[in-house]
Design a protein around this motif. Structure first.
Motif, PDB file in Angstrom:
ATOM      1  N   ALA A  11       0.827  -1.207   0.000  1.00 42.58           N
ATOM      2  CA  ALA A  11       0.000   0.000   0.000  1.00 42.58           C
ATOM      3  C   ALA A  11       0.862   1.257   0.000  1.00 42.58           C
ATOM      4  CB  ALA A  11      -0.927  -0.006   1.214  1.00 42.58           C
ATOM      5  N   ARG A  12       1.935   1.232   0.784  1.00 43.69           N
ATOM      6  CA  ARG A  12       2.784   2.414   0.882  1.00 43.69           C
ATOM      7  C   ARG A  12       3.555   2.686  -0.413  1.00 43.69           C
ATOM      8  NH1 ARG A  12       5.264   1.498   5.806  1.00 43.69           N
ATOM      9  NH2 ARG A  12       3.477   2.454   6.813  1.00 43.69           N
ATOM     10  N   LEU A 538     -10.679  -9.834  22.976  1.00 41.78           N
ATOM     11  CA  LEU A 538      -9.391  -9.965  22.286  1.00 41.78           C
ATOM     12  C   LEU A 538      -8.844 -11.383  22.452  1.00 41.78           C
ATOM     13  CD1 LEU A 538      -7.687  -6.627  23.407  1.00 41.78           C
ATOM     14  CD2 LEU A 538      -8.453  -7.175  21.085  1.00 41.78           C
ATOM     15  N   PRO A 539      -8.059 -11.864  21.478  1.00 42.05           N
ATOM     16  CA  PRO A 539      -7.423 -13.174  21.623  1.00 42.05           C
ATOM     17  C   PRO A 539      -6.236 -13.099  22.575  1.00 42.05           C
ATOM     18  CG  PRO A 539      -6.691 -12.149  19.601  1.00 42.05           C
ATOM     19  CD  PRO A 539      -7.725 -11.226  20.189  1.00 42.05           C
ATOM     20  N   LYS A 540      -5.640 -14.238  22.880  1.00 49.14           N
ATOM     21  CA  LYS A 540      -4.499 -14.270  23.785  1.00 49.14           C
ATOM     22  C   LYS A 540      -3.342 -13.439  23.257  1.00 49.14           C
ATOM     23  CE  LYS A 540      -1.599 -17.469  26.450  1.00 49.14           C
ATOM     24  NZ  LYS A 540      -1.330 -18.897  26.774  1.00 49.14           N
ATOM     25  N   VAL A 541      -3.124 -13.500  21.935  1.00 53.02           N
ATOM     26  CA  VAL A 541      -2.090 -12.674  21.304  1.00 53.02           C
ATOM     27  C   VAL A 541      -2.772 -11.787  20.267  1.00 53.02           C
ATOM     28  CG1 VAL A 541       0.086 -12.658  20.040  1.00 53.02           C
ATOM     29  CG2 VAL A 541      -0.406 -14.539  21.622  1.00 53.02           C
ATOM     30  N   PRO A 542      -3.204 -10.594  20.650  1.00 49.37           N
ATOM     31  CA  PRO A 542      -3.915  -9.722  19.714  1.00 49.37           C
ATOM     32  C   PRO A 542      -3.003  -9.146  18.638  1.00 49.37           C
ATOM     33  CG  PRO A 542      -3.567  -8.598  21.803  1.00 49.37           C
ATOM     34  CD  PRO A 542      -3.108 -10.009  21.998  1.00 49.37           C
ATOM     35  N   SER A 543      -3.588  -8.789  17.511  1.00 50.22           N
ATOM     36  CA  SER A 543      -2.838  -8.205  16.397  1.00 50.22           C
ATOM     37  C   SER A 543      -2.122  -6.919  16.801  1.00 50.22           C
ATOM     38  CB  SER A 543      -3.784  -7.913  15.229  1.00 50.22           C
ATOM     39  OG  SER A 543      -4.407  -9.077  14.776  1.00 50.22           O
ATOM     40  N   SER A 544      -2.650  -6.233  17.793  1.00 46.43           N
ATOM     41  CA  SER A 544      -2.053  -4.962  18.227  1.00 46.43           C
ATOM     42  C   SER A 544      -0.597  -5.115  18.659  1.00 46.43           C
ATOM     43  CB  SER A 544      -2.868  -4.368  19.375  1.00 46.43           C
ATOM     44  OG  SER A 544      -2.932  -5.273  20.466  1.00 46.43           O
ATOM     45  N   GLU A 545      -0.218  -6.321  19.094  1.00 47.60           N
ATOM     46  CA  GLU A 545       1.164  -6.527  19.545  1.00 47.60           C
ATOM     47  C   GLU A 545       2.173  -6.356  18.411  1.00 47.60           C
ATOM     48  OE1 GLU A 545       1.824 -10.070  21.754  1.00 47.60           O
ATOM     49  OE2 GLU A 545       0.202  -9.689  23.199  1.00 47.60           O
ATOM     50  N   ASN A 546       1.708  -6.488  17.169  1.00 41.40           N
ATOM     51  CA  ASN A 546       2.616  -6.368  16.023  1.00 41.40           C
ATOM     52  C   ASN A 546       2.591  -4.999  15.371  1.00 41.40           C
ATOM     53  OD1 ASN A 546       3.422  -9.148  16.118  1.00 41.40           O
ATOM     54  ND2 ASN A 546       1.427  -9.692  15.238  1.00 41.40           N
ATOM     55  N   ILE A 547       1.746  -4.106  15.883  1.00 39.61           N
ATOM     56  CA  ILE A 547       1.602  -2.783  15.270  1.00 39.61           C
ATOM     57  C   ILE A 547       2.516  -1.792  15.977  1.00 39.61           C
ATOM     58  CG2 ILE A 547      -0.006  -0.895  14.789  1.00 39.61           C
ATOM     59  CD1 ILE A 547      -2.221  -2.999  14.622  1.00 39.61           C
ATOM     60  N   ASP A 548       3.230  -1.006  15.166  1.00 39.59           N
ATOM     61  CA  ASP A 548       4.173  -0.024  15.721  1.00 39.59           C
ATOM     62  C   ASP A 548       4.244   1.158  14.766  1.00 39.59           C
ATOM     63  OD1 ASP A 548       5.954   1.130  17.443  1.00 39.59           O
ATOM     64  OD2 ASP A 548       7.550  -0.338  17.157  1.00 39.59           O
ATOM     65  N   ILE A 549       4.882   2.229  15.234  1.00 38.57           N
ATOM     66  CA  ILE A 549       5.088   3.410  14.405  1.00 38.57           C
ATOM     67  C   ILE A 549       6.509   3.902  14.615  1.00 38.57           C
ATOM     68  CG2 ILE A 549       4.133   4.967  16.177  1.00 38.57           C
ATOM     69  CD1 ILE A 549       3.012   6.660  13.824  1.00 38.57           C
ATOM     70  N   SER A 550       7.183   4.261  13.541  1.00 43.67           N
ATOM     71  CA  SER A 550       8.582   4.682  13.602  1.00 43.67           C
ATOM     72  C   SER A 550       8.689   6.163  13.927  1.00 43.67           C
ATOM     73  CB  SER A 550       9.272   4.395  12.264  1.00 43.67           C
ATOM     74  OG  SER A 550       8.726   5.241  11.252  1.00 43.67           O
ATOM     75  N   GLU A 551       9.919   6.625  14.090  1.00 39.86           N
ATOM     76  CA  GLU A 551      10.142   8.037  14.406  1.00 39.86           C
ATOM     77  C   GLU A 551       9.693   8.953  13.276  1.00 39.86           C
ATOM     78  OE1 GLU A 551      14.178   8.606  15.552  1.00 39.86           O
ATOM     79  OE2 GLU A 551      14.010   7.408  17.383  1.00 39.86           O
ATOM     80  N   ASN A 552       9.679   8.433  12.042  1.00 37.36           N
ATOM     81  CA  ASN A 552       9.205   9.254  10.928  1.00 37.36           C
ATOM     82  C   ASN A 552       7.733   8.967  10.588  1.00 37.36           C
ATOM     83  OD1 ASN A 552       9.544   6.743   9.859  1.00 37.36           O
ATOM     84  ND2 ASN A 552      10.752   7.383   8.080  1.00 37.36           N
ATOM     85  N   SER A 553       7.019   8.421  11.578  1.00 37.17           N
ATOM     86  CA  SER A 553       5.558   8.232  11.518  1.00 37.17           C
ATOM     87  C   SER A 553       5.106   7.158  10.534  1.00 37.17           C
ATOM     88  CB  SER A 553       4.851   9.554  11.188  1.00 37.17           C
ATOM     89  OG  SER A 553       5.068  10.491  12.209  1.00 37.17           O
ATOM     90  N   GLU A 554       5.969   6.195  10.204  1.00 48.06           N
ATOM     91  CA  GLU A 554       5.566   5.082   9.354  1.00 48.06           C
ATOM     92  C   GLU A 554       5.039   3.946  10.224  1.00 48.06           C
ATOM     93  OE1 GLU A 554       8.357   3.643   6.536  1.00 48.06           O
ATOM     94  OE2 GLU A 554       7.999   5.291   5.147  1.00 48.06           O
ATOM     95  N   ILE A 555       3.801   3.540   9.950  1.00 48.83           N
ATOM     96  CA  ILE A 555       3.159   2.467  10.710  1.00 48.83           C
ATOM     97  C   ILE A 555       3.553   1.122  10.123  1.00 48.83           C
ATOM     98  CG2 ILE A 555       0.930   1.436  11.331  1.00 48.83           C
ATOM     99  CD1 ILE A 555      -0.218   4.280  11.366  1.00 48.83           C
ATOM    100  N   THR A 556       3.810   0.167  10.978  1.00 50.15           N
ATOM    101  CA  THR A 556       4.104  -1.201  10.538  1.00 50.15           C
ATOM    102  C   THR A 556       3.169  -2.166  11.264  1.00 50.15           C
ATOM    103  OG1 THR A 556       5.793  -1.432  12.270  1.00 50.15           O
ATOM    104  CG2 THR A 556       6.536  -0.737  10.084  1.00 50.15           C
ATOM    105  N   GLY A 557       3.011  -3.356  10.696  1.00 50.13           N
ATOM    106  CA  GLY A 557       2.254  -4.406  11.362  1.00 50.13           C
ATOM    107  C   GLY A 557       0.784  -4.477  11.037  1.00 50.13           C
ATOM    108  N   LEU A 558       0.260  -3.499  10.304  1.00 52.38           N
ATOM    109  CA  LEU A 558      -1.148  -3.559   9.897  1.00 52.38           C
ATOM    110  C   LEU A 558      -1.298  -4.557   8.754  1.00 52.38           C
ATOM    111  CD1 LEU A 558      -2.534   0.100   9.790  1.00 52.38           C
ATOM    112  CD2 LEU A 558      -3.451  -1.791  11.109  1.00 52.38           C
ATOM    113  N   PHE A 559      -2.402  -5.276   8.730  1.00 55.74           N
ATOM    114  CA  PHE A 559      -2.674  -6.191   7.621  1.00 55.74           C
ATOM    115  C   PHE A 559      -4.174  -6.307   7.412  1.00 55.74           C
ATOM    116  CE2 PHE A 559      -2.963  -8.735  11.406  1.00 55.74           C
ATOM    117  CZ  PHE A 559      -3.917  -9.692  11.154  1.00 55.74           C
TER     118      PHE A 559
END
Length: 559
Positions: A11-12, A538-559
């Motif tokens: 997408a990016r 929420l499940p035991k390991v929610p998807s939110s655990e893989n979502i992060d944002i970098s110092e330049n505001s790029e989000i990772t872990g969304l699917f």
């Protein structure tokens, strides 16, 4: 071997067009859009007025078989079909639901498609987008606050706190809020009572937004929300609390559909987001009607399988909005059919034609379901890399034996090019097989009769068990004069029955209705079956655990 890109990386890397360019491709002027940044916009009411006299295009519904818990790519197929239409020279407009934050941070991830069949900007759409769900949450909870304030400030309406029907909502999976006590503390802290939170997408305000024709209709429907009963059993509506004007003011922008684009620049209108297992599962009437005016083909979807989203699309949305679908696309996957043969989720990627032969009865049942509404059906085999040639060949032959047109969909890997075969199959079906659409049941039937019709004809149940709370609720709803409304069944998406463990085509079962809720503003009655929850966890390991944002505001872990 080159690295496989994630959905968010794909997408990016897209070459997005400014939203005014997308609008221009549909003949929409700059005065008819309200931009939210460079790549998304609200569509102004003036656009509806200008195009109202234009003839409608063809309406295509995308639905599915019963899925695995991971989902089977129905939104991805919808996006890829729209891109495929563009590849074969057709003018198609996509109309989808907005994602809820619950699944985004839970187990399923976002609802913007996947691979090379996505709507963009993906991060915005999956997160806050244009704020519609926040506005719906605020309007719902304002009504709740006014209700409790009325009880606190002398209770002139005589509301029985034990008979409050309205629930607070939150667009998040939070099981701790399913059952709460409010009003604890001193005299100034309210009247203590038991309360419940539901997820925003299951709220009646969400359903109302999606079924309203315009702002005036929205206000009328908001006023009809049943909030409580009095001590002498009389209904109290939102209009009695003088809440309508303030609620509508919060929703004045949310009622306007949102314009975005696919990875390949195909126009997409995204608006409203009720779940199909606990609500009516369709995007807004306004978005669908606008797509029909702006394109020769309008492609929309209804959540989960034909037993949920498609049935509600046909019996609730089409009936309310006067829509006539021209074709239904039924998304099926090899792995979901093997799952319906009780193959373990971890083994779904292993070729197993024998299991596929057992599970394919689920596909047959969904094909039969759609045909009961008189709508031509095309089966889209959403291809996964683990599917064997033997499995695909069997599935094609099986569809042919049922007289159902079938097309391979490779949109995840190939985008519009991978959707061209499906697009051609859909166009050929529309040209050669006219729709004879009819809803499943007559509205003049009793609520119990409508429930029985859905259970018997769509779920293939032997009967319906109405538990005592549901019996009492039905009697009260019919006594109030709302017995002629359609029924919205809240049921598990994983099975044709109300038991998620009963896969394939279950036999010898009954549907248990534990309660029925009146959604007078939305215009239907909600029947709660089995163990379905209107506030997921929420499940035991929610998807939110893989979502992060970098110092330049790029989000990772969304699917």
């Amino acid at each position: 071997m080159p690295k496989m890109l994630t959905d968010i990386e794909i997408a990016r890397s897209a070459d997005m067009k400014r939203i005014n360019v997308i609008a221009h491709s549909l003949g929409i002027t700059m005065d008819e859009i309200e931009p939210h940044g460079h790549y998304k916009a609200k569509l102004a009411d003036s656009l509806f007025t200008r195009v109202s006299a234009k003839p409608d295009g063809k309406l295509i519904l995308v639905t599915a078989i019963n899925p695995t818990p991971a989902g089977e790519g129905k939104t991805t197929t919808s996006v890829g079909l729209a891109q495929g239409m563009a590849k074969i020279g057709k003018n198609a407009v996509l109309a989808l639901r907005e994602p809820s934050l619950g699944p985004v941070f839970g187990v399923k991830g976002g609802a913007a498609g996947g691979g090379y069949a996505q709507v963009i900007p993906m991060e915005d759409i999956n997160l806050h987008f244009t704020g519609d769900l926040h506005a719906i949450t605020s309007a719902n909870n304002l009504l709740c606050a006014l209700l409790d304030n009325s009880i606190q400030q002398g209770n002139t309406l005589g509301i029985d706190p034990r008979r409050v029907q309205l629930k607070r909502c939150l667009d998040m999976n939070d099981r701790a809020l399913r059952n709460v006590i409010i009003g604890l503390g001193g005299r100034l802290d309210g009247t203590p009572r038991q309360d419940n939170f539901i997820i925003t997408v299951a709220s009646e305000v969400m359903a109302i937004l999606c079924l309203a024709d315009d702002l005036a209709d929205l206000k009328a429907r908001l006023g009809n929300i049943l909030v409580a009963y009095t001590y002498d059993e009389k209904p109290v509506f939102a209009r009695d609390l003088k809440a309508v004007g303030a609620m509508a003011s919060l929703l004045k922008d949310a009622i306007k559909p949102n314009l975005v684009q696919t990875l390949e620049g195909t126009p997409a209108i995204i608006h409203g987001g009720p779940f199909a297992n606990i609500a009516h599962g369709c995007n807004s009437v306004r978005a669908t009607k606008l797509a029909l005016k702006l394109g020769d083909y309008a492609i929309t979807e209804a959540g989960f399988g034909s037993d949920l989203g498609a049935e509600k699309f046909f019996d609730i949305k089409c009936r309310a909005a006067g829509l006539t679908p021209d074709c239904a696309v039924l998304v099926a996957t090899v792995r979901a059919l093997k799952y319906n043969a009780n193959v373990e989720r971890a083994a779904l990627g292993t070729p197993n034609t024998e299991a596929l032969k057992r599970g394919v009865i689920n596909l047959k049942t969904h094909i039969e379901n759609i045909k009961k509404f008189g709508v031509p059906v095309v089966v889209a085999i959403n291809k996964f890399g683990t599917d064997s040639e033997e499995e695909i060949a069997f599935l094609k032959d099986y569809c042919a034996s049922l007289g159902a047109k079938c097309a391979l969909s490779e949109v995840f890997a190939k985008g519009g090019e991978g959707g061209a075969e499906l697009a051609r199959a859909v166009c050929e079906t529309i040209e050669n097989k006219p729709s004879n659409f009819n809803p499943l049941y007559d509205l003049n039937l009793s609520i119990k009769e409508k429930l029985m019709t859905i259970a018997r004809d769509i779920y293939r149940a032997d009967g319906v068990k109405i538990e005592l709370p549901a019996e009492k609720a039905i009697a009260q709803i019919e006594a109030l004069g709302f017995g002629n409304l359609p029924v919205c069944v809240a049921k598990t998406q994983y099975s044709l029955s109300d038991d998620p463990a009963k896969l394939g085509k279950p036999e010898g079962f009954i549907i248990t209705v534990r309660d029925v809720k009146l959604s007078a503003g939305a215009g239907f009655a909600v029947a709660l079956t089995g163990d379905i929850m209107t506030m997921p966890g929420l499940p035991k390991v929610p998807s939110s655990e893989n979502i992060d944002i970098s110092e330049n505001s790029e989000i990772t872990g969304l699917f």
